[in-house]
Motif scaffolding. Structure first.
Motif, PDB file in Angstrom:
ATOM      1  N   LEU A 106     -19.986 -12.476  11.600  1.00 50.32           N
ATOM      2  CA  LEU A 106     -19.842 -14.003  11.498  1.00 50.32           C
ATOM      3  C   LEU A 106     -20.120 -13.837  13.544  1.00 50.32           C
ATOM      4  N   HIS A 107     -19.806 -13.087  14.229  1.00 52.37           N
ATOM      5  CA  HIS A 107     -19.543 -13.418  15.047  1.00 52.37           C
ATOM      6  C   HIS A 107     -18.562 -14.223  15.730  1.00 52.37           C
ATOM      7  N   LEU A 108     -17.580 -13.891  14.598  1.00 52.91           N
ATOM      8  CA  LEU A 108     -16.263 -14.902  15.323  1.00 52.91           C
ATOM      9  C   LEU A 108     -15.157 -13.682  16.644  1.00 52.91           C
ATOM     10  N   THR A 109     -15.051 -15.315  17.541  1.00 55.23           N
ATOM     11  CA  THR A 109     -14.365 -14.867  18.978  1.00 55.23           C
ATOM     12  C   THR A 109     -12.452 -15.538  18.937  1.00 55.23           C
ATOM     13  N   GLU A 110     -11.571 -14.424  18.376  1.00 59.10           N
ATOM     14  CA  GLU A 110     -10.133 -15.146  18.700  1.00 59.10           C
ATOM     15  C   GLU A 110     -10.167 -15.617  17.170  1.00 59.10           C
ATOM     16  N   PRO A 111     -10.506 -14.932  16.422  1.00 59.83           N
ATOM     17  CA  PRO A 111      -9.933 -15.965  15.415  1.00 59.83           C
ATOM     18  C   PRO A 111      -8.920 -16.052  14.595  1.00 59.83           C
TER      19      PRO A 111
END
Length: 94
Positions: free
Chosen positions: A78-83
């Motif tokens: 999902l190309h999440l950063t710092e979830p």
């Protein structure tokens, strides 16, 4: 708006959703992104691109069955950063 991952793969639909200015994307059964998305429903694996195409809204990926490896796949795909990750357990005594 409730739609299938298959619809999210359609460029015309992506353009339409982007025009709406969506502020939040919620993905139910998010374990399919990793576990079954490769064979069963490959469009689940493309939801990161959909997310980007509609402007990277705040995203909630919901599942009750994600192992640590599956959670890592969800974050990556999902190309999440710092979830923020919330795990409350799998025991449901009811």
């Amino acid at each position: 708006l409730y739609v299938s991952p298959e619809r999210c793969a359609m460029p015309a639909f992506q353009q339409f959703v982007r025009s709406l200015g969506v502020k939040m994307l919620a993905i139910d059964e998010a374990h399919c992104i990793s576990q079954w998305g490769h064979d069963f429903r490959p469009e689940y694996g493309l939801l990161g691109y959909f997310r980007e195409a509609i402007g990277n809204p705040t995203t909630a990926a919901l599942t009750a069955t994600a192992t640590e490896d599956v959670r890592a796949d969800i974050i990556r795909l999902l190309h999440l950063t710092e979830p923020a990750i919330f795990v409350t357990g799998f025991d449901r005594p009811n």
